[in-house]
Design a protein around this motif. Sequence first.
Motif, PDB file in Angstrom:
ATOM      1  N   THR A 209       0.786  -1.333  -0.165  1.00 36.81           N
ATOM      2  CA  THR A 209      -0.062   0.074  -0.066  1.00 36.81           C
ATOM      3  C   THR A 209       0.758   1.149  -0.048  1.00 36.81           C
ATOM      4  O   THR A 209       1.871   1.578   0.654  1.00 36.81           O
ATOM      5  N   GLU A 210       0.557   2.281  -1.046  1.00 32.55           N
ATOM      6  CA  GLU A 210       1.156   3.637  -1.212  1.00 32.55           C
ATOM      7  C   GLU A 210       1.266   4.288   0.241  1.00 32.55           C
ATOM      8  O   GLU A 210       0.040   4.443   1.012  1.00 32.55           O
ATOM      9  N   SER A 211       2.245   4.738   0.772  1.00 30.34           N
ATOM     10  CA  SER A 211       2.413   5.521   2.035  1.00 30.34           C
ATOM     11  C   SER A 211       2.039   4.668   3.207  1.00 30.34           C
ATOM     12  O   SER A 211       1.957   5.346   4.187  1.00 30.34           O
ATOM     13  N   GLY A 212       1.825   3.357   3.199  1.00 34.69           N
ATOM     14  CA  GLY A 212       1.492   2.664   4.342  1.00 34.69           C
ATOM     15  C   GLY A 212       0.040   2.758   4.771  1.00 34.69           C
ATOM     16  O   GLY A 212      -0.402   2.597   6.043  1.00 34.69           O
ATOM     17  N   LYS A 213      -0.636   3.508   3.986  1.00 33.19           N
ATOM     18  CA  LYS A 213      -1.942   4.239   4.325  1.00 33.19           C
ATOM     19  C   LYS A 213      -3.099   2.925   4.086  1.00 33.19           C
ATOM     20  O   LYS A 213      -2.742   2.222   2.949  1.00 33.19           O
ATOM     21  N   ASP A 214      -3.756   2.395   4.942  1.00 34.12           N
ATOM     22  CA  ASP A 214      -4.579   1.526   4.702  1.00 34.12           C
ATOM     23  C   ASP A 214      -5.647   1.312   3.556  1.00 34.12           C
ATOM     24  O   ASP A 214      -5.849   2.439   3.210  1.00 34.12           O
ATOM     25  N   TYR A 215      -5.837   0.301   2.833  1.00 37.88           N
ATOM     26  CA  TYR A 215      -6.650   0.411   1.559  1.00 37.88           C
ATOM     27  C   TYR A 215      -5.985   0.783   0.619  1.00 37.88           C
ATOM     28  O   TYR A 215      -6.773   1.031  -0.592  1.00 37.88           O
ATOM     29  N   ASN A 216      -4.776   1.492   0.612  1.00 35.43           N
ATOM     30  CA  ASN A 216      -4.301   2.471  -0.552  1.00 35.43           C
ATOM     31  C   ASN A 216      -3.958   1.605  -1.856  1.00 35.43           C
ATOM     32  O   ASN A 216      -3.686   0.442  -1.620  1.00 35.43           O
ATOM     33  N   THR A 217      -3.837   2.421  -2.823  1.00 38.91           N
ATOM     34  CA  THR A 217      -3.366   1.979  -4.138  1.00 38.91           C
ATOM     35  C   THR A 217      -1.958   1.110  -3.882  1.00 38.91           C
ATOM     36  O   THR A 217      -1.339   1.436  -3.120  1.00 38.91           O
ATOM     37  N   THR A 218      -1.889   0.029  -4.709  1.00 41.27           N
ATOM     38  CA  THR A 218      -0.539  -0.371  -4.857  1.00 41.27           C
ATOM     39  C   THR A 218      -0.254  -0.670  -6.351  1.00 41.27           C
ATOM     40  O   THR A 218      -1.250  -0.836  -7.516  1.00 41.27           O
ATOM     41  N   TRP A 219       0.947  -0.311  -6.701  1.00 36.96           N
ATOM     42  CA  TRP A 219       1.523  -0.569  -8.137  1.00 36.96           C
ATOM     43  C   TRP A 219       2.692  -1.652  -7.851  1.00 36.96           C
ATOM     44  O   TRP A 219       3.692  -1.304  -7.297  1.00 36.96           O
ATOM     45  N   VAL A 220       2.427  -2.659  -8.593  1.00 39.22           N
ATOM     46  CA  VAL A 220       3.264  -3.840  -8.245  1.00 39.22           C
ATOM     47  C   VAL A 220       3.534  -4.396  -9.585  1.00 39.22           C
ATOM     48  O   VAL A 220       2.586  -5.287 -10.445  1.00 39.22           O
ATOM     49  N   PRO A 221       4.899  -4.331 -10.250  1.00 44.70           N
ATOM     50  CA  PRO A 221       5.017  -5.094 -11.518  1.00 44.70           C
ATOM     51  C   PRO A 221       5.018  -6.553 -11.226  1.00 44.70           C
ATOM     52  O   PRO A 221       5.287  -7.054 -10.133  1.00 44.70           O
ATOM     53  N   GLU A 222       4.748  -7.213 -12.446  1.00 48.96           N
ATOM     54  CA  GLU A 222       4.525  -8.529 -12.224  1.00 48.96           C
ATOM     55  C   GLU A 222       5.614  -9.405 -11.723  1.00 48.96           C
ATOM     56  O   GLU A 222       5.380 -10.385 -10.880  1.00 48.96           O
ATOM     57  N   THR A 243      -9.053 -21.940   2.415  1.00 45.45           N
ATOM     58  CA  THR A 243      -9.781 -20.577   1.638  1.00 45.45           C
ATOM     59  C   THR A 243      -8.869 -19.522   1.765  1.00 45.45           C
ATOM     60  O   THR A 243      -7.844 -19.346   2.160  1.00 45.45           O
ATOM     61  N   PHE A 244      -9.184 -18.703   0.594  1.00 47.86           N
ATOM     62  CA  PHE A 244      -8.424 -17.224   0.304  1.00 47.86           C
ATOM     63  C   PHE A 244      -9.351 -16.212   0.528  1.00 47.86           C
ATOM     64  O   PHE A 244     -10.695 -16.234   0.230  1.00 47.86           O
ATOM     65  N   MET A 245      -8.759 -15.107   0.701  1.00 48.39           N
ATOM     66  CA  MET A 245      -9.555 -13.740   0.719  1.00 48.39           C
ATOM     67  C   MET A 245      -8.973 -12.951  -0.138  1.00 48.39           C
ATOM     68  O   MET A 245      -7.831 -12.519  -0.072  1.00 48.39           O
ATOM     69  N   CYS A 246      -9.804 -12.047  -0.728  1.00 46.19           N
ATOM     70  CA  CYS A 246      -9.255 -10.960  -1.629  1.00 46.19           C
ATOM     71  C   CYS A 246      -8.991 -10.035  -0.770  1.00 46.19           C
ATOM     72  O   CYS A 246      -9.117  -9.785   0.348  1.00 46.19           O
ATOM     73  N   SER A 247      -7.971  -9.128  -1.360  1.00 36.78           N
ATOM     74  CA  SER A 247      -7.588  -7.783  -0.581  1.00 36.78           C
ATOM     75  C   SER A 247      -8.465  -6.759  -0.966  1.00 36.78           C
ATOM     76  O   SER A 247      -9.166  -6.871  -1.939  1.00 36.78           O
ATOM     77  N   PHE A 248      -8.480  -5.599  -0.113  1.00 36.61           N
ATOM     78  CA  PHE A 248      -9.188  -4.354  -0.367  1.00 36.61           C
ATOM     79  C   PHE A 248      -8.643  -3.623  -1.571  1.00 36.61           C
ATOM     80  O   PHE A 248      -9.215  -2.781  -2.049  1.00 36.61           O
ATOM     81  N   ASN A 249      -7.236  -3.586  -1.602  1.00 33.30           N
ATOM     82  CA  ASN A 249      -6.509  -2.653  -2.601  1.00 33.30           C
ATOM     83  C   ASN A 249      -6.675  -3.035  -4.115  1.00 33.30           C
ATOM     84  O   ASN A 249      -7.112  -4.081  -4.471  1.00 33.30           O
ATOM     85  N   ASP A 250      -6.387  -1.887  -5.040  1.00 32.91           N
ATOM     86  CA  ASP A 250      -6.361  -2.349  -6.249  1.00 32.91           C
ATOM     87  C   ASP A 250      -4.854  -2.508  -6.584  1.00 32.91           C
ATOM     88  O   ASP A 250      -3.877  -2.065  -5.980  1.00 32.91           O
ATOM     89  N   ILE A 251      -4.801  -3.371  -7.624  1.00 32.37           N
ATOM     90  CA  ILE A 251      -3.187  -3.732  -8.194  1.00 32.37           C
ATOM     91  C   ILE A 251      -2.975  -3.266  -9.375  1.00 32.37           C
ATOM     92  O   ILE A 251      -3.704  -3.597 -10.404  1.00 32.37           O
ATOM     93  N   ASN A 252      -2.306  -2.393  -9.550  1.00 32.09           N
ATOM     94  CA  ASN A 252      -2.241  -1.829 -11.072  1.00 32.09           C
ATOM     95  C   ASN A 252      -3.440  -1.142 -11.785  1.00 32.09           C
ATOM     96  O   ASN A 252      -3.674  -1.583 -12.876  1.00 32.09           O
TER      97      ASN A 252
END
Length: 746
Positions: A209-222, A243-252
Amino acid sequence: MHRLKLKKLLTSVLTAVSLMCYGQSNNAVEQQIENLLSQMTLQEKIGQMNQLNTAGLTDDMKGQIRSGKVGSILNELDVQTINELQRIAVKESRLKIPLIIARDVIHGFKTIFPIPLGQAASWNPKVVENGARVASLEATASGIRWTFAPMIDVTRDPRWGRIAESCGEDPYLTSVMGEAMIKGFQGDNLNSPSSMAACAKHFAAYGATESGKDYNTTWVPEVQLREVYLPPFEKAAKAGVATFMCSFNDINGVPSSGNRFLNKQILRNEWKYDGMLVSDWGSIEQMIPHGFCTDLKEAAEKAVLAGVDMDMMGYAYINHLEELVHSGKVNEKLLDESVRNILRLKFRLGLFNNPYTKERTQMPYYLAESLQKAKDAAIESVVLLKNNHSVLPLNSSVKSVAVIGPLSDSQADQLGTWCFDAEPEHCITPLMAIRETYGKQVQVIAEKGLTYSRDKSEKGIEKAVAAAQKADVVLLFAGEEAVLSGEARSRADISLPGKQAELVAALKKTGKPLVMVVMAGRPLTIPKETELADAVLYAFHGGTMAGPALADLIFGKAVPSGKLPVTLPRMVGQIPIYYAHKNTGRPASNITLIDDIEVGAKQTSLGFTSYHLDAGDTPLFPFGYGLSYSTFNYSDVKLSSAVISKGETLTVSCNVTNTGNYDASEVVQLYIRDKVGSLIRPVKELKGFEKIFIKANETHTVTFHITLNDLAYWQADMVKRPETGEFAVWIAPDSQSGKEADFKYQ
Ligand code: NOJ
């Protein structure tokens, strides 16, 4: 007609067979799933995909269950209510499909173990497995058969409050600890009533997560996604996590709950995962504010197309899937896939055979052996960062101690984040434990100084100083309250809150030996305080038994053996700072710090390398670091060969001698570096570790095996393979020490 009868007959035979056997064979289960599925209406399928928060035994809830509109309920804790809800599901709903009852049981249910970050500091998978097992025993007695843990998000940002729930910065350590938790939660057999389905979360890259702020955007190259964030999840899938759980963030740019690449391509196609994928709380619906969907209907469509099986409190599936199927936007076959995954989980948990929870008069909470395990875990989770003049353990000349600080006697705070069901009154604080166990040996003078961690009033500091003056040694329990870490608890400044820095400085002035114990949910920036203290124990939030654990460590009944699962920065501006960084074209050298720059110095006078003028190039303490009361010497690193070829394994061994006066445990760590790569490799990567107990003056030989898989990495074409060339290897007590040995892969 005839075919239908035959089918029914077959079904009842199969059900009977499955009832007879405890561990059902996969084929039998798969056939039962198909049988049930073939009888389900579209609405009943959608109902299975719907997870609701408990509303108790309201008519509305009963009605929804009766009409097959709910597949799972979370957060119900009353056993009788759970049994009644199950009774309605299995007796009054058309297809008699049981519910799954879920809850966040993260690091304990009643008996609380250290926060996961603390458990990771133990570097002892057995301790972690024990914690999850105890949690399972306690939580299943309350009717919970599905926990949303382990959280295996690798993170390199201590500002992020959820670092507390993580196993730190390293993919390998996180993978090992995650697997241990899964083993503990799920036990030997998932369909035992004392086993809980585990949940690998949050898929994926939530910790970036960008700036360590919860739920924030992530940019992660593959490449980075596959190298850093995915390995613990792949390991969890292989370890049979239910089971698996989705995360809140968006990735790219794509939220996880609508991410086909993650949930279909990687999870299902590449890893062949056949467990169940649940959204996070409302994360399907939240694709609207993300700006990924216009409305809830589109959110339902995107999530189901991305393979999200169950909608946790989003009302997207229950309200819109039927219409989406009828309009042809969603193929019913997709829903069938999800329902299969959900039913499979229910079969695996044995819920079709026994949906009920035993109603007991005596709950298995806080059992003596559970408390002992929690204490052992708390001991092993503490990291000794500094111990000048062997202040610790306190020796027999110490006749009095001043117990000071906002965390010295705060039952709730030492539990840490995410323990909804814990009862703070069962916690033993450091002050309580020191009084109780060592109160006869030393005089205990207690004065908090600050009433809570953010306390800005300096009124109490004077009293604390007076207490310190009367004592031989000062024990200061500093840190963060529990509420400052965890979900949505990000901080931009991660120094000691309130007036704690002032408290440390004032205590130092007394000239008394100062022992600082830090109880926190994250790495804190404590360079000054560390300098002022004579000894520092980093204890995270240690849970129910943190007090007795710390008391035993302070008085020498136990020896510290924890090592940092995450780098401790000197200051926030260094973040992200982690050991497995790349070298750059101009690695730091000839560092001149800001205060050493001459006034009027020329632009070219300082050199041109990669570091911060005000922080240098090193953390306060590196990943893997931790002292003991004893000392260890590493010698005779031996490689079985200077060359490794295809199909071969390299054996690397090292002698570790306990050169001190205490029998103690040491975490021996194996790092490698691929010196030249078609994609640049990190300066070091953890590839193995072993925690060994060595008696004073004894030597143990520790052996690791390096395979080509350990040398392999994800290359630009998204294939994981090793490249020929030179490698360095270290067997070391932390990520920054040890002598390098070299070998070649050819
Ligand atoms: C949101 C959190 O992100 C997740 O970790 C948790 O399991 C769910 N809420 C359910 O409480």
